[in-house]
Design a protein around this motif. Sequence first.
Motif, mmCIF file in Angstrom:
data_model
loop_
_atom_site.group_PDB
_atom_site.id
_atom_site.type_symbol
_atom_site.label_atom_id
_atom_site.label_comp_id
_atom_site.label_asym_id
_atom_site.label_seq_id
_atom_site.Cartn_x
_atom_site.Cartn_y
_atom_site.Cartn_z
ATOM 1 N N TYR A 33 -6.063 25.150 54.689
ATOM 2 C CA TYR A 33 -7.088 25.311 55.717
ATOM 3 C C TYR A 33 -7.269 26.799 56.039
ATOM 4 C CZ TYR A 33 -9.422 25.167 60.267
ATOM 5 O OH TYR A 33 -10.291 25.385 61.299
ATOM 6 N N GLY A 34 -6.143 27.506 56.258
ATOM 7 C CA GLY A 34 -6.207 28.928 56.573
ATOM 8 C C GLY A 34 -6.837 29.742 55.460
ATOM 9 N N THR A 35 -6.550 29.374 54.221
ATOM 10 C CA THR A 35 -7.115 30.088 53.074
ATOM 11 C C THR A 35 -8.628 29.930 53.025
ATOM 12 O OG1 THR A 35 -5.077 29.750 51.811
ATOM 13 C CG2 THR A 35 -7.052 30.300 50.558
ATOM 14 N N ILE A 36 -9.097 28.703 53.245
ATOM 15 C CA ILE A 36 -10.545 28.440 53.208
ATOM 16 C C ILE A 36 -11.254 29.198 54.338
ATOM 17 C CG2 ILE A 36 -12.345 26.684 53.353
ATOM 18 C CD1 ILE A 36 -10.210 24.670 52.303
ATOM 19 N N VAL A 37 -10.687 29.127 55.547
ATOM 20 C CA VAL A 37 -11.301 29.804 56.693
ATOM 21 C C VAL A 37 -11.360 31.313 56.449
ATOM 22 C CG1 VAL A 37 -11.049 30.352 59.152
ATOM 23 C CG2 VAL A 37 -10.655 28.025 58.360
ATOM 24 N N GLY A 38 -10.294 31.845 55.861
ATOM 25 C CA GLY A 38 -10.244 33.276 55.597
ATOM 26 C C GLY A 38 -11.334 33.747 54.666
ATOM 27 N N LYS A 39 -11.791 32.881 53.782
ATOM 28 C CA LYS A 39 -12.831 33.253 52.820
ATOM 29 C C LYS A 39 -14.245 32.943 53.319
ATOM 30 C CE LYS A 39 -9.890 32.925 48.748
ATOM 31 N NZ LYS A 39 -9.637 32.284 47.450
ATOM 32 N N MET A 40 -14.336 32.267 54.452
ATOM 33 C CA MET A 40 -15.649 31.906 54.986
ATOM 34 C C MET A 40 -16.354 33.111 55.594
ATOM 35 S SD MET A 40 -14.936 28.252 56.875
ATOM 36 C CE MET A 40 -16.540 28.246 57.695
ATOM 37 N N SER A 41 -17.672 33.066 55.583
ATOM 38 C CA SER A 41 -18.461 34.080 56.278
ATOM 39 C C SER A 41 -19.660 33.387 56.915
ATOM 40 C CB SER A 41 -18.915 35.176 55.316
ATOM 41 O OG SER A 41 -19.727 34.639 54.299
ATOM 42 N N VAL A 42 -20.167 34.001 57.954
ATOM 43 C CA VAL A 42 -21.325 33.459 58.677
ATOM 44 C C VAL A 42 -22.453 34.478 58.584
ATOM 45 C CG1 VAL A 42 -22.168 32.585 60.887
ATOM 46 C CG2 VAL A 42 -19.758 32.267 60.269
ATOM 47 N N ASP A 43 -23.596 34.072 58.026
ATOM 48 C CA ASP A 43 -24.754 34.957 57.876
ATOM 49 C C ASP A 43 -25.636 34.868 59.112
ATOM 50 O OD1 ASP A 43 -23.950 35.731 55.345
ATOM 51 O OD2 ASP A 43 -25.032 34.104 54.355
ATOM 52 N N ILE A 44 -25.821 35.993 59.767
ATOM 53 C CA ILE A 44 -26.590 36.037 61.011
ATOM 54 C C ILE A 44 -27.736 37.047 60.862
ATOM 55 C CG2 ILE A 44 -26.498 36.605 63.469
ATOM 56 C CD1 ILE A 44 -23.556 35.691 63.426
ATOM 57 N N GLU A 45 -28.942 36.605 61.230
ATOM 58 C CA GLU A 45 -30.108 37.482 61.154
ATOM 59 C C GLU A 45 -30.178 38.346 62.409
ATOM 60 O OE1 GLU A 45 -34.996 37.312 60.811
ATOM 61 O OE2 GLU A 45 -33.808 35.518 60.320
ATOM 62 N N GLU A 46 -30.215 39.658 62.218
ATOM 63 C CA GLU A 46 -30.271 40.608 63.328
ATOM 64 C C GLU A 46 -31.266 41.717 62.982
ATOM 65 O OE1 GLU A 46 -25.735 40.613 65.041
ATOM 66 O OE2 GLU A 46 -26.033 41.403 63.017
ATOM 67 N N ASN A 47 -32.267 41.872 63.825
ATOM 68 C CA ASN A 47 -33.275 42.919 63.624
ATOM 69 C C ASN A 47 -33.893 42.869 62.227
ATOM 70 O OD1 ASN A 47 -32.676 43.977 66.235
ATOM 71 N ND2 ASN A 47 -30.926 45.062 65.346
ATOM 72 N N GLY A 48 -34.183 41.652 61.774
ATOM 73 C CA GLY A 48 -34.840 41.485 60.485
ATOM 74 C C GLY A 48 -33.921 41.590 59.282
ATOM 75 N N GLU A 49 -32.616 41.799 59.526
ATOM 76 C CA GLU A 49 -31.652 41.889 58.433
ATOM 77 C C GLU A 49 -30.630 40.758 58.517
ATOM 78 O OE1 GLU A 49 -29.744 45.659 58.463
ATOM 79 O OE2 GLU A 49 -31.565 46.796 58.051
ATOM 80 N N ILE A 50 -30.097 40.370 57.366
ATOM 81 C CA ILE A 50 -29.040 39.357 57.343
ATOM 82 C C ILE A 50 -27.697 40.072 57.244
ATOM 83 C CG2 ILE A 50 -28.060 37.373 56.126
ATOM 84 C CD1 ILE A 50 -30.758 36.763 57.356
ATOM 85 N N ASN A 51 -26.878 39.881 58.253
ATOM 86 C CA ASN A 51 -25.536 40.466 58.261
ATOM 87 C C ASN A 51 -24.488 39.365 58.132
ATOM 88 O OD1 ASN A 51 -26.379 43.187 58.670
ATOM 89 N ND2 ASN A 51 -26.778 42.679 60.819
ATOM 90 N N SER A 52 -23.433 39.651 57.403
ATOM 91 C CA SER A 52 -22.378 38.668 57.162
ATOM 92 C C SER A 52 -21.161 39.004 58.016
ATOM 93 C CB SER A 52 -22.010 38.682 55.675
ATOM 94 O OG SER A 52 -21.142 37.627 55.383
ATOM 95 N N TYR A 53 -20.658 37.990 58.734
ATOM 96 C CA TYR A 53 -19.514 38.192 59.628
ATOM 97 C C TYR A 53 -18.414 37.181 59.324
ATOM 98 C CZ TYR A 53 -22.688 40.981 62.543
ATOM 99 O OH TYR A 53 -23.560 41.943 63.010
ATOM 100 N N SER A 54 -17.170 37.555 59.678
ATOM 101 C CA SER A 54 -16.090 36.569 59.635
ATOM 102 C C SER A 54 -16.334 35.576 60.761
ATOM 103 C CB SER A 54 -14.733 37.259 59.830
ATOM 104 O OG SER A 54 -14.601 37.717 61.169
#
Length: 590
Positions: free
Chosen positions: A170-191
């Motif tokens: 579970y920890g390994t999978i979560v560690g590799k996950m990212s969340v793509d969030i649109e900000e000011n017209g750009e897509i930024n990737s976050y943990s």
Amino acid sequence: MQALYNPTWDLDAIFSGGSDSEEFRTYVENIKKEMATLSAMVEEFDRDSESMFIEILKQLESTMKKLQEASAFVSCLSAQNVKDEKADLLVGERNALSAEMNGIQTNFEQKMVSIEDAKWQELLKRPEVQDVSFILNESREAAKELLSGEQEVLINDLKVDGYHAWNQMYGTIVGKMSVDIEENGEINSYSVGQAANKLSHPDRKVRKHVFNQMEKAWKSEADLFGQTLNHLAGFRLQTYKHRKWENILKEPLQINRMKQETLDAMWTAITNSKKHFVAYLQKKADLLGLDKLSIYDIGAPLTNEVKTSSYTEGADFIVDQFRAFSPKMADFARMAFDKRWIEAEDRADKRPGGFCTSFPDSEQTRIFMTYSGTSSNISTLAHELGHAYHQHVMNDVNGFNQGYAMNVAETASTFAEMIVADATVKHAKNKEEKMALLEDKLQRSIAFFMNIHARFLFENRFYEERKKGIVSVNRLNELMVEAQREAYCNSLEQYEPNFWSSKLHFHITGVPFYNFPYTFGYLFSLGIYAYAKEKAGSFEEDYIALLRDTGRMNVEDLAMKHLNVDLTKPDFWENAISLCVADVEEFLSL
């Protein structure tokens, strides 16, 4: 001018070199030698040899401390960088060593059971044994309810690549996950940890977008997390079945040294008071111009001006507030900042969440979190410092008596958090700021009375269904929403069906039902907080005495000895909740 605190921790003070540390490798090899010696001593133990029994106790305490030291170091390495593959290998080695140690302890406990009762009582009166008699009695009685020593050792060995491996995956999978969030017209990737911090954004459109993107990310891995959760529960249920344990709460209650009557009294008092907190949620919805809040609105600020504090400003504020209640706790916190015992930097590749871990051999602690300057971050930092102080005052206590349960562990942390939360409200510059800070404080009541109640309800129902077979992802989502609806009294518009997959606590193997102890700790600390304000100057030593007893008493006895209250009755819980209700009333009046 105050020098700026460094928000990254110093692990080299414990073992230099990170996951490549030769110093750590040598330390682990010495632990293995000590464990081999200890195992041989236990095997040779004659139940009539008092001197050998005492020698085993001394060796066991020493080895346990060193293994905890090594385990804590590995936890820190894997949390600070989820992409550290060498740290992942150390996690596996740590788990194998822990299983071996559990086997040795299980063997010793079975030997204790074989000692005749009369002889046992005599043994406990020995000066070398008397101080740890509660722990030894507890272990001996618990061992009577287990399977044979050979079977329990086998279960512990199989846990490494079965039970604990699911938690690690579970920890390994979560560690590799990212969340793509649109900000000011750009897509930024976050943990996921960084993305979660954005759920307190003042703009609802941003909160909703972040929530939806996080749900999307968790949903994409839900099949794997469903496997994790089902197999963890399946392992526990099979173990319980063979031990002939029918009540799924037997183990968590035993671990937390509390009675079912205490747990029932606590949840009953909370359920009976929920109307006050529903009124708060409705008022917040009104203030935000909504008919009803959604789950991603609970942490929303009530003003577009979100006050942030630098790491140093947050640290200084915490130390100042601690000093009003306990100069010793304030001095400890200052030392923790000075010596860099805290990892708070806001960066990618860190594990989400926060924790405090103890290094009992070197008598240090380390705190892990992600600090972005919000008042909630300051509260989390205070919370973890409370944990650290709890361990600090127990450093000279016998190692056996340092094993305090999660519910009382959460007491010291929540007490520290409460000191800071109250202070922020009192230091508000105007009505708007006071309302926002009071509301931040109330969010903790919502978390403990509703969010954690939902987790408790979900796990109870999930385990009952899991007894009949694998529970599908769709059904897990349904159970989660049903539990949230009940816990929040149908007061929200939208719930979080994937919460069972996103919450690490459901997938932790060290402690089953990693939920109700938080609420216990919150309310128990409220009782202590009220006591502290009443006692004023004489409180500090009383508080330290209570903390030092947390590892050698049932919680009911602890409360009776230090607070003169009966936890199996609703009165204590109702009185503690009334302090939170007073916060609601003040908020509504503002």
